[in-house]
Design a protein around this motif. Structure first.
Motif, short mmCIF file in Angstrom:
data_model
loop_
_atom_site.label_atom_id
_atom_site.label_comp_id
_atom_site.label_asym_id
_atom_site.label_seq_id
_atom_site.Cartn_x
_atom_site.Cartn_y
_atom_site.Cartn_z
N SER A 14 -27.78 24.08 -16.42
CA SER A 14 -27.71 22.90 -17.02
C SER A 14 -27.06 21.64 -16.09
O SER A 14 -26.04 22.12 -15.51
N SER A 15 -27.88 20.27 -16.10
CA SER A 15 -27.15 19.57 -15.40
C SER A 15 -25.89 18.87 -15.87
O SER A 15 -25.22 18.00 -15.19
N SER A 16 -25.78 19.02 -17.10
CA SER A 16 -24.67 18.23 -17.74
C SER A 16 -23.14 18.92 -17.21
O SER A 16 -22.25 18.14 -17.22
N THR A 17 -23.25 20.15 -16.84
CA THR A 17 -22.01 20.83 -16.43
C THR A 17 -21.56 20.17 -15.18
O THR A 17 -20.39 19.94 -14.59
N GLY A 18 -22.64 20.22 -14.03
CA GLY A 18 -22.41 19.34 -12.94
C GLY A 18 -22.05 17.83 -13.08
O GLY A 18 -21.02 17.29 -12.34
N PHE A 19 -22.56 17.02 -13.87
CA PHE A 19 -22.12 15.71 -14.14
C PHE A 19 -21.11 15.69 -14.74
O PHE A 19 -20.07 14.75 -14.31
N LEU A 20 -20.46 16.56 -15.70
CA LEU A 20 -19.16 16.50 -16.27
C LEU A 20 -18.11 17.01 -14.93
O LEU A 20 -16.98 16.21 -14.99
N LEU A 21 -18.34 18.06 -14.34
CA LEU A 21 -17.42 18.14 -13.20
C LEU A 21 -17.32 17.12 -12.36
O LEU A 21 -16.26 16.79 -11.85
N GLY A 22 -18.40 16.56 -11.85
CA GLY A 22 -18.18 15.24 -10.89
C GLY A 22 -17.50 13.97 -11.60
O GLY A 22 -16.61 13.46 -10.73
N ILE A 23 -17.47 14.02 -12.83
CA ILE A 23 -16.72 12.92 -13.51
C ILE A 23 -15.16 13.34 -13.36
O ILE A 23 -14.42 12.25 -13.23
N ILE A 24 -14.94 14.51 -13.81
CA ILE A 24 -13.52 14.89 -13.76
C ILE A 24 -12.94 14.82 -12.27
O ILE A 24 -11.97 14.40 -12.23
N LEU A 25 -13.71 15.27 -11.36
CA LEU A 25 -13.25 15.14 -9.86
C LEU A 25 -13.03 13.40 -9.56
O LEU A 25 -12.15 13.14 -8.76
N LEU A 26 -13.91 12.72 -9.99
CA LEU A 26 -13.89 11.38 -10.06
C LEU A 26 -12.83 10.72 -10.44
O LEU A 26 -11.78 9.90 -9.81
N ILE A 27 -12.30 11.13 -11.44
CA ILE A 27 -11.07 10.75 -12.32
C ILE A 27 -9.72 11.04 -11.58
O ILE A 27 -8.88 10.34 -11.50
N ILE A 28 -9.71 12.37 -11.05
CA ILE A 28 -8.45 12.76 -10.52
C ILE A 28 -8.27 12.04 -9.10
O ILE A 28 -7.39 11.78 -8.66
N PHE A 29 -9.47 12.10 -8.55
CA PHE A 29 -9.29 11.12 -7.25
C PHE A 29 -8.78 9.69 -7.30
O PHE A 29 -7.94 9.11 -6.71
N ALA A 30 -9.33 8.98 -8.44
CA ALA A 30 -8.97 7.71 -8.90
C ALA A 30 -7.53 8.00 -8.96
O ALA A 30 -6.65 6.82 -8.65
#
Length: 65
Positions: A14-30
């Motif tokens: 499922s591509s939504s799992t990778g997308f969600l993980l990427g968004i979470i990592l982006l928020i943590i980095f910010a």
């Protein structure tokens, strides 16, 4: 005689799992950049602090002979 190769397509993740993980990592980095990077930049830009008194006594008293 011909040979037939029957390859089944692999199951796609499922591509939504990778997308969600990427968004979470982006928020943590910010958040890390905001909490650690911004104060570091403010300290490096401010420079030395020089205090100048409001009133300076410029009267020169010559010694009495």
């Amino acid at each position: 005689m011909s040979t037939v190769i029957n390859n089944t397509t692999p199951a796609q993740e499922s591509s939504s799992t990778g997308f969600l993980l990427g968004i979470i990592l982006l928020i943590i980095f910010a958040l890390l950049l905001f909490f650690y990077g911004v104060p570091y930049l403010q300290k490096s830009v401010s420079g030395p602090q020089i205090t100048v008194p409001e009133k300076i006594d410029v009267n020169v008293n010559s010694p009495s002979k």
